[in-house]
Write a protein that holds these residues in place. Structure first.
Motif, PDB file in Angstrom:
ATOM      1  N   VAL A 123       0.837  -1.203   0.000  1.00 39.30           N
ATOM      2  CA  VAL A 123       0.000   0.000   0.000  1.00 39.30           C
ATOM      3  C   VAL A 123       0.875   1.257   0.000  1.00 39.30           C
ATOM      4  O   VAL A 123       0.775   2.094  -0.881  1.00 39.30           O
ATOM      5  N   TYR A 124       1.768   1.334   0.987  1.00 37.86           N
ATOM      6  CA  TYR A 124       2.649   2.500   1.087  1.00 37.86           C
ATOM      7  C   TYR A 124       3.584   2.613  -0.115  1.00 37.86           C
ATOM      8  O   TYR A 124       3.741   3.696  -0.685  1.00 37.86           O
ATOM      9  N   PRO A 132       1.533  12.822  -1.602  1.00 39.46           N
ATOM     10  CA  PRO A 132       2.218  12.977  -0.304  1.00 39.46           C
ATOM     11  C   PRO A 132       1.484  12.276   0.834  1.00 39.46           C
ATOM     12  O   PRO A 132       2.050  12.099   1.913  1.00 39.46           O
ATOM     13  N   ILE A 133       0.230  11.870   0.614  1.00 41.55           N
ATOM     14  CA  ILE A 133      -0.518  11.141   1.644  1.00 41.55           C
ATOM     15  C   ILE A 133       0.167   9.813   1.960  1.00 41.55           C
ATOM     16  O   ILE A 133      -0.131   9.183   2.982  1.00 41.55           O
ATOM     17  N   ALA A 134       1.097   9.404   1.096  1.00 39.97           N
ATOM     18  CA  ALA A 134       1.846   8.166   1.323  1.00 39.97           C
ATOM     19  C   ALA A 134       2.578   8.198   2.664  1.00 39.97           C
ATOM     20  O   ALA A 134       2.740   7.155   3.305  1.00 39.97           O
ATOM     21  N   VAL A 135       3.016   9.388   3.086  1.00 35.46           N
ATOM     22  CA  VAL A 135       3.717   9.498   4.367  1.00 35.46           C
ATOM     23  C   VAL A 135       2.787   9.108   5.512  1.00 35.46           C
ATOM     24  O   VAL A 135       3.199   8.430   6.457  1.00 35.46           O
ATOM     25  N   PHE A 176      10.177  11.600   8.519  1.00 28.77           N
ATOM     26  CA  PHE A 176      10.068  11.322   7.080  1.00 28.77           C
ATOM     27  C   PHE A 176      10.255  12.589   6.255  1.00 28.77           C
ATOM     28  O   PHE A 176      10.938  12.581   5.231  1.00 28.77           O
ATOM     29  N   TRP A 177       9.608  13.664   6.693  1.00 31.36           N
ATOM     30  CA  TRP A 177       9.664  14.899   5.911  1.00 31.36           C
ATOM     31  C   TRP A 177      11.055  15.528   5.916  1.00 31.36           C
ATOM     32  O   TRP A 177      11.456  16.145   4.927  1.00 31.36           O
ATOM     33  N   LEU A 194       6.931  13.044  -1.542  1.00 29.38           N
ATOM     34  CA  LEU A 194       6.832  12.767  -0.118  1.00 29.38           C
ATOM     35  C   LEU A 194       6.748  14.016   0.756  1.00 29.38           C
ATOM     36  O   LEU A 194       6.327  13.921   1.901  1.00 29.38           O
ATOM     37  N   LEU A 195       7.170  15.167   0.259  1.00 31.91           N
ATOM     38  CA  LEU A 195       6.996  16.396   1.026  1.00 31.91           C
ATOM     39  C   LEU A 195       5.516  16.785   1.021  1.00 31.91           C
ATOM     40  O   LEU A 195       4.785  16.447   0.083  1.00 31.91           O
ATOM     41  N   PRO A 196       5.054  17.481   2.053  1.00 39.58           N
ATOM     42  CA  PRO A 196       3.618  17.800   2.163  1.00 39.58           C
ATOM     43  C   PRO A 196       3.016  18.427   0.918  1.00 39.58           C
ATOM     44  O   PRO A 196       1.893  18.090   0.527  1.00 39.58           O
TER      45      PRO A 196
END
Length: 284
Positions: A123-124, A132-135, A176-177, A194-196
């Protein structure tokens, strides 16, 4: 051979995951009033195998993308040192073996380990290129190790287990960010967002800053609920405000150097807080 296997399973990441789970096992054991060292060893073995399997599946799925990034191009699959078939067989054996070992402790621990592998690898991993919702998705399996470790010792999910999960869950966002900020150029080569906001900008920096702000009250929950004393409360406040300070610097400067400092702070934060909680655990 070991070098390739180590890269396949992301050994340093796997070590940190197992460390987190093992500390939580000892906390759960303190709730029970007795430490079963054999089960502690089984948790470490099973946790190592399950985490390694999830990382192996991740690298199989991302083989072609890893070729595009400098920091991952030397991994065994993109470099051609290992075939997909070999990696798949190794990962399957580790996943099945690790799940069996953890399941032998209790069924809840086994179920959580299967859920962790599925969510992280299937999923991830594909979500990293979509949004970015992956984070947020990745933070769930990333926060399961302390929950798994605690349940392996205590056999039920109670408020202590949820708080251990919650601290690691919230911690993962600035962690993570910060990494994503430092590696954004490399991530973009593979299409990872991956950033917001998907880029290094003021909005992303604000969101990172707010995540460290949220971590401050969350880190005090053990003391608030009474299973952690004033000692861990002080450690948590000190570490959280340090984390907050580096996030504030990133907000002001918005540069890679500030993100690196925040990233290094994140590596120190979790083990220090978890060890502090273990040694200051009040019990029942």
């Amino acid at each position: 051979m070991w070098a390739d296997f180590s890269k396949l399973i992301k050994f340093r990441l796997t070590f940190l995951v197992v460390f987190s789970a093992s500390i939580s096992f000892l906390i759960g054991s303190k709730v029970n009033g007795v430490i079963n060292w054999t089960n502690w060893g089984l948790l470490i073995l099973g946790g190592f195998l399950v985490t390694s399997a999830a990382n192996g599946f991740n690298e199989i799925i991302e083989k072609d993308l890893d070729k595009l990034m400098k920091r991952t191009s030397d991994r065994p699959l993109p470099s051609g040192k290992m075939t997909n078939g070999q990696a798949l067989v190794i990962s399957l054996f580790m996943g099945i073996g690790g799940t069996y070992v953890l399941g032998s402790l209790n069924l809840t621990t086994g179920y959580l380990s299967v859920f962790s592998i599925f969510l992280y690898a299937f999923v991830y991993t594909p979500a990293k290129r979509k949004s970015p919702i992956a984070v947020f998705i990745g933070a769930i399996p990333g926060a399961l190790p302390p929950l798994i470790g605690y349940v392996a010792a205590h056999e039920k999910i109670d408020y202590i287990a949820l708080i251990l999960f919650g601290i690691q869950f919230v911690w993962q966002f600035p962690h993570f960010w910060a990494i994503a900020w430092v590696l954004d150029d490399d991530y973009k080569l593979a299409g990872f967002r991956l950033l917001p906001t998907g880029k290094r900008d003021a909005t992303s920096a604000i969101i990172v800053f707010l995540s460290t702000l949220i971590l401050i009250p969350v880190s005090l929950l053990p003391t608030y609920y009474g299973f952690g004393g004033l000692y861990i409360g002080g450690i948590s406040l000190f570490c959280s405000f340090g984390f907050f300070y580096y996030a504030f610097n990133l907000l002001i400067k918005q540069d890679i150097k500030s993100a690196q400092k925040l990233m290094y702070a994140s590596f120190l934060y979790l083990p220090v807080v978890q060890l502090g909680l273990l040694f200051d655990f009040v019990g029942k």
